[in-house]
Design an enzyme around this catalytic site. Structure first.
Site, short mmCIF file in Angstrom:
data_model
loop_
_atom_site.label_atom_id
_atom_site.label_comp_id
_atom_site.label_asym_id
_atom_site.label_seq_id
_atom_site.Cartn_x
_atom_site.Cartn_y
_atom_site.Cartn_z
N ASP A 10 -33.32 -49.58 -17.16
CA ASP A 10 -33.80 -49.98 -18.64
C ASP A 10 -32.50 -50.34 -19.24
O ASP A 10 -31.61 -51.19 -18.57
CB ASP A 10 -34.06 -49.10 -19.29
N SER A 11 -32.93 -51.00 -20.16
CA SER A 11 -32.54 -52.22 -21.45
C SER A 11 -31.33 -50.74 -21.45
O SER A 11 -29.99 -51.39 -21.51
CB SER A 11 -32.87 -52.51 -22.20
N CYS A 73 -38.29 -49.55 -18.39
CA CYS A 73 -38.59 -50.16 -19.73
C CYS A 73 -39.56 -51.04 -20.07
O CYS A 73 -40.34 -52.10 -19.91
CB CYS A 73 -37.20 -51.62 -19.76
N GLU A 152 -31.49 -43.45 -31.60
CA GLU A 152 -30.33 -43.09 -30.31
C GLU A 152 -29.18 -42.18 -31.55
O GLU A 152 -28.04 -41.82 -31.00
CB GLU A 152 -29.98 -44.39 -30.25
N CYS A 184 -42.72 -47.12 -25.73
CA CYS A 184 -41.60 -47.61 -24.86
C CYS A 184 -40.46 -46.16 -24.81
O CYS A 184 -40.50 -45.30 -25.45
CB CYS A 184 -40.95 -47.75 -26.80
N HIS A 186 -38.15 -44.91 -25.67
CA HIS A 186 -37.64 -43.97 -26.62
C HIS A 186 -38.27 -43.00 -27.42
O HIS A 186 -37.76 -41.94 -28.44
CB HIS A 186 -36.63 -44.78 -27.50
N1 DGL Z 1 -36.58 -49.96 -23.45
C1 DGL Z 1 -37.00 -50.61 -24.52
C2 DGL Z 1 -38.53 -50.38 -24.73
O1 DGL Z 1 -39.20 -49.51 -23.21
C3 DGL Z 1 -36.37 -50.63 -25.75
C4 DGL Z 1 -34.97 -49.99 -26.16
C5 DGL Z 1 -35.09 -51.64 -26.27
O2 DGL Z 1 -35.53 -52.97 -27.40
O3 DGL Z 1 -34.15 -52.55 -25.56
O4 DGL Z 1 -38.99 -51.42 -25.51
#
Ligand code: DGL
Length: 275
Positions: A10-11, A73, A152, A184, A186
């Site tokens: 993931d990012s 992600c 976050e 997403c 989050h």
């Molecule tokens: N992990 C990203 C997503 O699911 C969210 C956070 C980001 O923008 O990197 O799209």
């Protein structure tokens, strides 16, 4: 017999919500997680940039001999999954198709909402995936970029989060969707407030749960599921110093993270001759 691990990236910390579901579904499996914390967020970046990052991370994880890769992600799944599948010869699972399949299954009215980062929503990946399953489903989408920093910060149940959700979800509420995809990593942590705003009649679809189910199916089909009496080990890598990841990550994973190691992707890949 030695069993290979499941790779997942993931990012940043968000993919831990997907890892959590995978551990719940397949507690016997070893996992290797990479959070690209030096370059997060992906949601605001161009598809070209995200594809480049995704290829680098996949090379790194594949060099650790994984049996399957989960692109946890949503943004990276939306823009890079086809490229990764064409380039790397292992099963690769994104979070978009499982979430889309679940939404198409549960909607009764045929009106589905999707929320995500700017990158995910602008790619139309969820809309295309849902319409591929059932072209008659109407898909209404909304970008919710502020949700990521709110989560976050741990602001998942206060007035700011409630107001933000009210503004972002207004159009979807007025569109009378009966199903809403949390597109997403989050957003599952905002489930409480999102369902409060959307109301009782709206089913929230969490891609993470569905993705874990797909991973279990693929491993079973290939005969690569570790015996159930085993207990999985979990390794974590990040591209920035680990402190922030550890602090926020425990909330996402819903438990204690193990050791987290920092990795310099470009150096690793140069050494392996992969960039
Ligand atoms: N992990 C990203 C997503 O699911 C969210 C956070 C980001 O923008 O990197 O799209």
């Amino acid at each position: 017999m030695s069993w290979k691990a499941i790779g997942i990236f993931d990012s940043g910390v968000g993919g831990l919500t997907v890892l959590r579901e995978i551990i719940k579904t397949l507690p016997q499996e070893d996992t290797v997680y990479l959070g690209d914390t030096a370059r997060v967020p992906y949601g605001t970046k161009s598809p070209e940039t995200v594809v480049r990052f995704a290829r680098q991370i996949t090379s790194f994880l594949v060099s650790r001999d994984i049996k399957l890769l989960v692109v946890a992600c949503n943004t990276a799944s939306a823009v890079s999954l086809d490229e990764l599948k064409a380039e790397f010869p292992i099963p690769i699972v994104g979070v978009i198709e499982p979430g889309a399949a679940q939404a198409a299954k549960v909607t009764r009215s045929g009106r589905v909402g999707v929320i995500g980062t700017a990158g995910t929503i602008r790619s139309s990946a969820y809309t295309k995936a849902i319409k591929k399953i059932n072209p008659d489903i109407e898909v209404i989408t909304a970008e919710c970029p502020m949700f990521v920093p709110l989560v976050e910060e741990g602001w998942t149940d206060n007035e700011v989060a409630r107001l933000t959700a009210g503004i972002y979800l207004k159009k979807l509420k007025e569109s009378s969707v009966d199903t809403l995809v949390l597109g997403c990593t989050h957003y599952p942590l905002l489930k409480g407030i999102i369902s409060e705003v959307m109301g009782d009649g709206v089913t929230l679809v969490d891609s993470a749960e569905e993705t874990a189910r797909v991973v279990r199916e693929i491993l079973a089909e290939k005969g690569e599921t570790r015996p159930v009496e085993e207990k999985g080990n979990h390794h974590f890598f990040v591209t920035d110093v680990p402190a922030g990841f550890v602090r926020v990550g425990n909330r996402f994973l819903g438990g204690a993270l193990g050791d987290v190691y920092q990795v310099d992707l470009e150096k690793e890949l140069l050494q392996g001759g992969r960039v």
